[in-house]
Design an enzyme around this catalytic site. Structure first.
Site, PDB file in Angstrom:
ATOM      1  N   CYS A  90       0.906  -0.942   0.414  1.00 16.56           N
ATOM      2  CA  CYS A  90       0.203   0.034  -0.112  1.00 16.56           C
ATOM      3  C   CYS A  90       0.853   1.267   0.363  1.00 16.56           C
ATOM      4  CB  CYS A  90      -0.760  -0.067   1.298  1.00 16.56           C
ATOM      5  SG  CYS A  90      -2.498  -1.263   1.293  1.00 16.56           S
ATOM      6  N   GLN A  91       0.190   2.213  -0.220  1.00 11.84           N
ATOM      7  CA  GLN A  91       1.638   3.605  -0.813  1.00 11.84           C
ATOM      8  C   GLN A  91       1.099   4.118   0.160  1.00 11.84           C
ATOM      9  OE1 GLN A  91       0.297   5.960  -4.258  1.00 11.84           O
ATOM     10  NE2 GLN A  91       1.062   4.063  -5.766  1.00 11.84           N
TER      11      GLN A  91
END
Lengths: 401, 138
Positions: free
Chosen positions: B51-52
């Site tokens: 996930c960013q």
């Protein structure tokens, strides 16, 4: 600002309201570059350098004329100093690989900085594992986001065998003071590589004046195609370096027993080169030259100053890097709002900017910031774009509140 | 409500709004419902990889049902993980494993989120499924 410049970029015909603020990642492409690529593939294409027939010889001539154009663009001694690669990353890898293999051993040190893009960190780390030398990171001044020159001076010593630094940071926009840097490195005669990816599209570059051994940049950040990189190399390294890759084009003679290599830039250009990409890059150089890089630099500075003035009035906004000498890159955070949320909401207003760590994780770690939002300017941006960015940020702060 | 009922509930809720900003507001409101993340779990071990933004997902098994603590440092991502935990949480691991995990398609997230964000949703779904797999064997 450049009047009517958006007409030169077909993307604005499709989407006139687009506010494109991600030029530091890759610039939009002007029509003359696209047309040139179309023309080359449609009517001029053949493989180059050894074809006897007209198509091949004509395109060979055109290709080499563009090498000359690149040489003049950065004021290289000669077009013979220009090596064509597939990217700036490959240019750095080429130098790193050739230099480390021949010159570095355990106990040696090379200097890079916390400002670097991963492309100027990772190749050195891979080589360091192989050859056992030490990588020394120069510190930054956290408030200005620029290189700490005193720290650089302190870290240079008799073990320092190479310095590889960004010419302009892709996060803080700070421009490296090469004059001071050159003063520091001359005592030990340390070779210097400058990563010019962010610099070439925004300011005139003169490699003779910079007195660097190597200068690298890519085409796609210079309004040109992707898949093309440039490596400027000083004369003395052509003979000293062994070939980076083997294959066609870089040979003198090949027998079943051994191969002798071509001289000069050819020695480092194995395989069919990015032919049409170079032709496109030549056109993008024509494009920025017609606008005049001094004028581009002036306009972008004006736009940057306008943006700083406007955005710094937003209470919760924190601008990253306040170097006096910087290009049109403005990274920021907004208190309590994740940069990804910023980008998603601004995208709804048709404002394109980048968020994350911009391939500069060590820098973000140094600044103790997880990620940033980055607005970066190109020739097509105007004060109106900055106004829209400002209003967009105000709106998103209200939205999340 | 069953997992499938909840999927339909959130699908209908997201489709109810025509405007993307309204959909985002809906995500934001879901995120606000989640204020009970225990600080001792805010560790790297519980971060969802891929996930960013940072997303923490912590499994807890109680009376054979698997539930989750969750949080994120981004508002819209937080809304998304809260929805996913509400859908799959408080169910037996085997029931979670047998449920529909094709929510990116069901919720039409490709038109709502950027590809990077969509990848993040895939990562959250994978982590939820991985936890269900682990606890189904206990």
């Amino acid at each position: 600002m450049f009047e009517n410049i958006k007409k030169e970029f077909p993307v604005f015909e499709k989407d006139p309201e687009l506010v494109f603020l991600d030029t530091a990642a890759s610039s939009l492409k002007p029509k003359i570059v696209i047309d040139e690529i179309m023309k080359c593939y449609s009517y001029e294409y053949a493989n180059i350098h050894r074809g006897i027939y007209k198509l091949s010889s004509q395109l060979t001539t055109k290709y080499e004329e563009n090498r000359k154009k690149i040489g003049k663009f950065i004021n290289a001694e000669s077009s013979e100093n220009i090596i064509i690669t597939k990217s700036a990353t490959e240019s750095i890898n080429l130098v790193c690989s050739c230099f480390c293999q021949k010159y570095l051993k355990p106990g040696d040190e090379i200097i890079i900085s916390h400002l670097e893009h991963h492309a100027n960190i990772v190749p050195w780390q891979i080589a360091s594992e192989k050859y056992g030398f030490k990588i020394i990171f120069v510190d930054i001044n956290p408030s200005t986001g620029s290189l700490d020159l005193q720290d650089l001076k302190n870290k240079i010593n008799e073990n320092t065998k190479f310095i590889s630094l960004t010419h302009m940071s892709n996060v803080t926009g700070s421009i490296t003071d090469t004059e001071t840097l050159n003063n520091y490195r001359k005592k030990y005669n340390i070779p210097l590589l400058l990563d010019g990816c962010q610099m070439v599209a925004h300011s005139p570059v003169d490699v003779k004046n910079l007195n660097c051994d190597f200068y690298v940049f890519s085409g796609h950040k210079l309004y040109g195609p992707s898949g093309i990189g440039v490596l400027y190399m000083k004369d003395k390294w052509f003979e000293k370096f062994e070939p980076y890759q083997g294959g066609g084009s870089m040979i003198d003679q090949v027998t079943t027993d051994k191969t002798t290599f071509a001289k000069g830039f050819q020695k480092f250009e194995a395989g069919t080169p990015p032919i049409v990409q170079l032709i496109g890059l030549g056109k993008s150089i024509d494009f920025v030259s017609s606008l005049n890089l001094v004028q581009i630099q002036k306009c972008e500075k004006e736009l940057y100053n306008y943006a700083i003035e406007k955005l710094s009035k937003i209470n919760k906004l924190n601008i990253i890097g306040h170097s006096k000498n910087k290009g049109g890159i403005l990274s920021f955070t907004v208190q309590d709002i994740h940069p990804q949320d910023i980008a998603l909401i601004l995208d709804q207003k048709n404002i394109a900017l980048r968020t994350g760590q911009h391939c500069a994780e060590p820098l973000h770690r140094k600044l103790k910031i997880d990620s940033t939002a980055r607005a970066s300017f190109g020739v097509y941006n105007s004060k109106n774009d900055v106004d829209k960015l400002h209003d967009g940020i105000i709106n998103l702060i209200n939205f999340f509140n | 409500m069953s997992i499938q009922d909840k999927i339909i509930y959130y699908k209908d809720s997201l489709e109810y709004f025509d405007d993307t900003m309204e959909k985002y507001k809906f995500l934001l409101e879901q995120g606000k419902k989640n204020n009970n993340f225990p600080e001792e779990y805010r560790k790297v071990d519980f971060l969802v990889p891929g996930c960013q933004a940072k997303v923490w997902l912590v499994p807890k098994l109680y009376k054979q049902k698997l539930n989750f603590y969750c949080d994120s440092d981004a508002f819209l991502t937080k809304g998304m993980i809260v929805i996913l935990v509400d859908i799959y949480g408080s169910n037996k691991p085997i029931d979670i494993l047998n449920a529909d995990f094709d929510l990116v398609k069901t919720f039409k997230l490709n038109s709502l989120l950027t590809p990077g964000r969509t990848n993040g949703v895939y990562a959250m779904l994978k982590k939820l499924k991985d936890y269900a797999e682990v606890f189904s064997k206990k």
